[in-house]
Design an enzyme around this catalytic site. Structure first.
Site, short mmCIF file in Angstrom:
data_model
loop_
_atom_site.label_atom_id
_atom_site.label_comp_id
_atom_site.label_asym_id
_atom_site.label_seq_id
_atom_site.Cartn_x
_atom_site.Cartn_y
_atom_site.Cartn_z
N ARG A 90 0.83 -1.20 0.00
CA ARG A 90 0.00 0.00 0.00
C ARG A 90 0.86 1.26 0.00
NH1 ARG A 90 -4.75 1.76 4.35
NH2 ARG A 90 -5.12 3.83 3.45
N ASN A 144 -10.75 -3.80 -1.30
CA ASN A 144 -10.63 -2.79 -2.35
C ASN A 144 -9.70 -3.24 -3.48
OD1 ASN A 144 -12.30 -0.61 -1.49
ND2 ASN A 144 -10.83 -0.15 0.14
N CYS A 164 -19.27 -1.23 0.77
CA CYS A 164 -18.43 -0.10 1.16
C CYS A 164 -19.13 0.63 2.29
CB CYS A 164 -18.23 0.83 -0.04
SG CYS A 164 -17.15 2.24 0.27
N HIS A 194 -16.38 4.32 -4.65
CA HIS A 194 -15.43 5.42 -4.46
C HIS A 194 -15.58 6.50 -5.54
CE1 HIS A 194 -12.52 3.00 -1.68
NE2 HIS A 194 -13.77 3.05 -1.23
N TYR A 241 -13.62 10.52 -1.97
CA TYR A 241 -12.67 10.14 -3.01
C TYR A 241 -12.74 11.06 -4.22
CZ TYR A 241 -11.76 5.88 -0.41
OH TYR A 241 -11.39 5.00 0.57
#
Length: 417
Positions: A90, A144, A164, A194, A241
């Site tokens: 990540r 995700n 989500c 998102h 987002y």
């Protein structure tokens, strides 16, 4: 009822367990299995989970295992919350795109594509193994990028729904501001995972979004890191987002001078694991709220209960489009209110998306289709195509540079690279 959490060693898991314990009348879980390759973390999370259930007077049996087939055998539902490559991968997703002047984010832009490429094959392998030992089990995906992962699962015939926490977070926030129970609030929430906008907030059949924006636009804007005037002009509350689209260059500047979110989460996880090791701890600690995933447990309980109990109620989930947004392919996965039953999630009719929003949704949905092709079939050209199609990239030289960097950082996870 037996539930299995794949990625059960996550520091998120106590949030989920807390929901199972508190909401046992909605979802009576008799056995919870936590599956994770990290045996040391499983021991900590499993112990805390048993104490949380005990504190709530719930006699749920909690077991842990590193073996997937053993964990999913006989499960009624399997919840996926895994992270291929952990926080280190990540951190890469959130940093190397910045060198190209692009946002570094784990689900949006080039970093999001990298995560999809690593994750889709792993999730599909898990789903196939679930189907062999528990063919009737539902798969609830919280991993995700949810939209792309859910699209992959549905394309391969799996019984799956994506989840989500953005919508439930907005619902709870609006309810608090209005001083009413959350159950009285329904959202006109539409778009892709998102990439959504709340276009209406209904209380007793009346849309109260205009007054919420009138009173609280500055507060919403501060959290979203967008101008309050933009929210008032649009007349909506966008997912946070959307700041990566509406304020891309500003976000890049800020990311270049601040620690990555992955670094922050890694530090939080170390603190959380130390807390979880305390045998006196029998509830989720307040620190967990800073980890993210607020209301994840309530959303997961509601969705799983509806799938298993055939309730037919309406929830915001990620499901197959099937004409709901007519400008998208039927097999696109959208995030809208859907009626959830034992047959799955069927999107409710939605008001046509305004061109300002529909154009971006169509653009990102096309990217998601190309991203899934790259994840399924590999190849540098497919990665390049997906990046070139992304609205945050869109330039050939930039897409070439990002492709090279993406592959360099992810070769250990891509058997074709």
């Amino acid at each position: 009822m037996k539930l299995t959490v794949v990625g059960g060693g996550s520091t998120y898991t106590p949030e989920l367990v807390d929901g199972f314990a508190r909401l046992r009348d909605t979802l009576p879980v008799a056995e919870l299995v936590l599956v994770d390759p990290a045996a040391d973390r499983l021991e900590l999370i499993g112990g805390l989970s048993r104490r949380i259930f005990a504190r709530q007077g719930h006699d749920c049996r909690v077991t842990t295992t590193t073996e997937l087939e053993a964990g999913v055998d006989g499960a009624d539902a399997v919840l996926l919350q895994l992270r291929v490559g952990g926080q280190a991968a990540r951190n890469d997703d959130e940093t190397w795109p910045l060198a190209c002047g692009c946002v570094g984010q784990e689900t949006t832009g080039a970093g999001g594509l990298a995560k999809a490429l690593r994750t889709v094959p792993v999730v599909l392998d898990i789903a196939e193994r679930v189907r062999k030992v528990s063919p009737g089990a539902w798969i609830v995906d919280f991993t995700n990028p949810v939209g792309i992962i859910t699209r992959a699962l549905l394309a391969h015939g799996h019984r799956a729904v994506g989840l989500c926490n953005v919508a439930i977070g907005f619902q709870r926030r609006f309810a608090r501001l209005l001083g009413v129970p959350a159950e009285q609030i329904t959202l006109d929430h539409a778009g892709l995972n998102h990439l959504t906008w709340v276009r209406g907030v209904r209380l007793g059949g009346r849309d109260v979004l205009p007054e919420l924006l009138e009173r609280h636009a500055e507060e919403f804007a501060a959290d979203l890191r967008l101008p309050a005037g933009l929210l008032r002009d649009l007349g909506v509350v966008p997912s946070y987002y959307l700041r990566y689209y509406y304020a891309h260059d500003e976000m890049v500047r800020k990311q270049r001078t601040a620690p990555s979110r992955a670094a922050e989460v890694a530090a939080l996880e170390s603190e959380l694991l130390a807390l979880y090791a305390d045998p006196a701890l029998d509830e989720k600690p307040e620190l967990l709220d800073r980890r993210g995933g607020a209301y994840y447990s309530e959303a997961a309980v509601a969705l799983t209960a509806s799938l298993l109990n055939d309730t037919g109620d309406v929830q915001v989930v990620n499901a197959r489009n099937d004409g709901t947004l007519p400008f998208l392919a039927d097999d696109a996965v959208i995030e809208v209110p859907a009626r959830v039953s034992a047959a799955g999630a069927a999107p409710e009719p939605v008001e046509p998306l305004e061109p300002l929003f529909a154009g971006l949704v169509a653009h990102v949905s096309a990217y998601e289709d190309l991203a899934l092709r790259a994840a399924l079939h590999g190849g540098r050209r497919r990665v390049f195509d997906a990046l070139l199609a992304h609205p945050l990239v869109g330039q050939s030289a930039l897409a070439e540079d990002l492709t090279t960097r993406l592959l360099a950082h992810n070769r250990a996870y891509l058997d074709w690279a």
